[in-house]
Design a protein around this motif. Structure first.
Motif, PDB file in Angstrom:
ATOM      1  N   ARG A 126       0.830  -1.197   0.000  1.00 28.68           N
ATOM      2  CA  ARG A 126       0.000   0.000   0.000  1.00 28.68           C
ATOM      3  C   ARG A 126       0.869   1.252   0.000  1.00 28.68           C
ATOM      4  O   ARG A 126       0.592   2.221  -0.721  1.00 28.68           O
ATOM      5  N   ALA A 127       1.920   1.244   0.800  1.00 29.74           N
ATOM      6  CA  ALA A 127       2.813   2.406   0.859  1.00 29.74           C
ATOM      7  C   ALA A 127       3.440   2.676  -0.502  1.00 29.74           C
ATOM      8  O   ALA A 127       3.506   3.835  -0.955  1.00 29.74           O
ATOM      9  N   LYS A 128       3.904   1.634  -1.176  1.00 25.04           N
ATOM     10  CA  LYS A 128       4.503   1.794  -2.501  1.00 25.04           C
ATOM     11  C   LYS A 128       3.490   2.376  -3.478  1.00 25.04           C
ATOM     12  O   LYS A 128       3.807   3.270  -4.275  1.00 25.04           O
ATOM     13  N   ARG A 129       2.280   1.863  -3.425  1.00 22.75           N
ATOM     14  CA  ARG A 129       1.243   2.321  -4.351  1.00 22.75           C
ATOM     15  C   ARG A 129       0.893   3.793  -4.117  1.00 22.75           C
ATOM     16  O   ARG A 129       0.801   4.579  -5.071  1.00 22.75           O
ATOM     17  N   GLU A 130       0.737   4.183  -2.857  1.00 25.50           N
ATOM     18  CA  GLU A 130       0.358   5.565  -2.577  1.00 25.50           C
ATOM     19  C   GLU A 130       1.526   6.527  -2.812  1.00 25.50           C
ATOM     20  O   GLU A 130       1.331   7.660  -3.273  1.00 25.50           O
ATOM     21  N   ALA A 131       2.741   6.068  -2.524  1.00 21.37           N
ATOM     22  CA  ALA A 131       3.910   6.915  -2.792  1.00 21.37           C
ATOM     23  C   ALA A 131       4.071   7.156  -4.288  1.00 21.37           C
ATOM     24  O   ALA A 131       4.421   8.267  -4.715  1.00 21.37           O
ATOM     25  N   ALA A 132       3.819   6.132  -5.087  1.00 23.88           N
ATOM     26  CA  ALA A 132       3.969   6.255  -6.545  1.00 23.88           C
ATOM     27  C   ALA A 132       3.016   7.285  -7.124  1.00 23.88           C
ATOM     28  O   ALA A 132       3.311   7.925  -8.149  1.00 23.88           O
ATOM     29  N   GLY A 133       1.870   7.470  -6.474  1.00 19.18           N
ATOM     30  CA  GLY A 133       0.898   8.436  -6.979  1.00 19.18           C
ATOM     31  C   GLY A 133       0.862   9.740  -6.209  1.00 19.18           C
ATOM     32  O   GLY A 133      -0.073  10.545  -6.378  1.00 19.18           O
ATOM     33  N   ASN A 134       1.864   9.981  -5.377  1.00 20.97           N
ATOM     34  CA  ASN A 134       1.863  11.154  -4.497  1.00 20.97           C
ATOM     35  C   ASN A 134       2.265  12.414  -5.264  1.00 20.97           C
ATOM     36  O   ASN A 134       3.447  12.680  -5.478  1.00 20.97           O
ATOM     37  N   GLU A 135       1.290  13.200  -5.658  1.00 14.64           N
ATOM     38  CA  GLU A 135       1.553  14.411  -6.440  1.00 14.64           C
ATOM     39  C   GLU A 135       2.244  15.487  -5.619  1.00 14.64           C
ATOM     40  O   GLU A 135       2.990  16.308  -6.156  1.00 14.64           O
ATOM     41  N   HIS A 136       2.010  15.489  -4.311  1.00 18.03           N
ATOM     42  CA  HIS A 136       2.688  16.477  -3.454  1.00 18.03           C
ATOM     43  C   HIS A 136       4.194  16.271  -3.498  1.00 18.03           C
ATOM     44  O   HIS A 136       4.965  17.225  -3.683  1.00 18.03           O
ATOM     45  N   TYR A 137       4.633  15.034  -3.345  1.00 19.89           N
ATOM     46  CA  TYR A 137       6.075  14.730  -3.348  1.00 19.89           C
ATOM     47  C   TYR A 137       6.678  15.034  -4.716  1.00 19.89           C
ATOM     48  O   TYR A 137       7.774  15.589  -4.813  1.00 19.89           O
ATOM     49  N   LYS A 138       5.964  14.683  -5.768  1.00 21.77           N
ATOM     50  CA  LYS A 138       6.459  14.957  -7.121  1.00 21.77           C
ATOM     51  C   LYS A 138       6.616  16.465  -7.349  1.00 21.77           C
ATOM     52  O   LYS A 138       7.582  16.912  -7.977  1.00 21.77           O
ATOM     53  N   ALA A 139       5.673  17.234  -6.835  1.00 19.06           N
ATOM     54  CA  ALA A 139       5.754  18.695  -6.991  1.00 19.06           C
ATOM     55  C   ALA A 139       6.958  19.264  -6.243  1.00 19.06           C
ATOM     56  O   ALA A 139       7.620  20.189  -6.723  1.00 19.06           O
TER      57      ALA A 139
END
Length: 306
Positions: free
Chosen positions: A260-273
């Motif tokens: 779950r952590a991997k999945r949510e991190a992969a889609g984390n737009e805040h971190y990407k920004a």
């Protein structure tokens, strides 16, 4: 008849501008350098409430999973992420040192450029020890990038030349610099981690100046083919560095649901920004140096750096 200069002799002759920049960096280093063994408080026990990074820099910050974690879990996650970033930093600093030693192999030993390069290598040795001790104090394992990335690193340090080597060094340092400037000011972060970040930011600012100068000078005479090859090589290095900063094992060590952590991190737009914002100045520099070609830009976009 004019004699042809020996290639090694030509390589050993720095330009006046090289020497001028390096001389100023040597003076700066003499005025403001740190001994982490003395400056960092290694003795005070780790407070379990302290974070390892600003919470906002966590790979899960802003996700539904983050909202479900209690403060103790959030703090442990950021400590593991901080240790993983430090361990990745050690991995690349070892590559950096080897590339710089190779570049200086036949340079004029009396030049400021040569002496600065060895000074920078000495800094990186101290930083690697500092990061290693910091990760240990954070109760983290010896994180390493994936095996394939480690082996690609062996290839990169062997084939990277001139501007490609120094631009890759710059990429790694610029991304860390923005992160650590935030972490060193945040009182939620463990005091010894803030000190580590402060030391690294101060000393790496000189390294970045040197790397930028080297890239500009070496690109001055680069042809189209070389420019395109270097641009892609640097972008590929950046991709593997950035995507290796936090690996999946941090979620295991933090006691989280890894999938779950991997999945949510992969889609984390805040971190990407945050990553894109941290690289804005870097991308402008690479563009001005001729190293932001379309293929390279596509790689940076995939790494969320552009």
């Amino acid at each position: 008849m004019t004699a042809t200069a020996d290639p090694a002799a030509r390589a050993a002759t720095p330009s006046a501008h090289d020497d001028s920049v390096a001389r100023r960096l040597l003076e700066s280093s003499a005025a403001a350098s740190y001994d982490p063994q003395v400056e960092v408080d290694w003795e005070t026990p780790l407070d379990p409430a302290d974070h390892g990074t600003c919470p906002e820099w966590s790979t899960l910050y802003g996700t539904a999973y983050w909202d479900e974690l209690d403060e103790a879990q959030r703090a442990e996650l950021t400590r593991q992420e901080s240790a993983c970033v430090a361990s990745t930093g050690i991995w690349f600093e070892l590559i950096l040192q080897q590339m710089m030693l190779r570049d200086m192999y036949v340079k004029d030993r009396t030049s400021a450029e040569f002496q600065w390069a060895l000074t920078e290598i000495a800094d990186e040795c101290r930083h690697s020890i500092m990061f290693a001790r910091g990760a240990d104090k954070l109760n983290a394992p010896a994180y390493l990038p994936k095996r394939a990335v480690v082996e690609l690193g062996r290839v990169f340090k062997t084939i990277a030349w001139g501007e490609a080597a120094y631009a890759a060094i710059l990429v790694a340092e610029e991304v860390l610099d923005v992160m650590q400037r935030d972490w060193m000011r945040d009182e939620r972060v463990a005091p010894f981690v803030r000190t580590i970040n402060n030391i690294h930011v101060v000393e790496e600012s000189r390294h970045m100046k040197f790397a930028r100068q080297e890239v500009v000078e070496r690109m001055a005479g680069a042809g189209v083919a070389r420019r395109h090859a270097s641009a892609v090589l640097v972008a590929a290095a950046a991709y593997f560095i950035v995507t290796s900063m936090v690996n999946d094992r941090v979620y295991v060590e933090a006691g989280l649901d890894v999938e779950r952590a991997k999945r949510e991190a992969a889609g984390n737009e805040h971190y990407k920004a945050l990553l894109r914002s941290s690289c804005r100045g870097l991308m402008e520099f690479l563009g001005s140096a001729g190293l932001l070609t379309k293929p390279a830009a596509a790689i940076y976009q995939r790494a969320n750096l552009l």
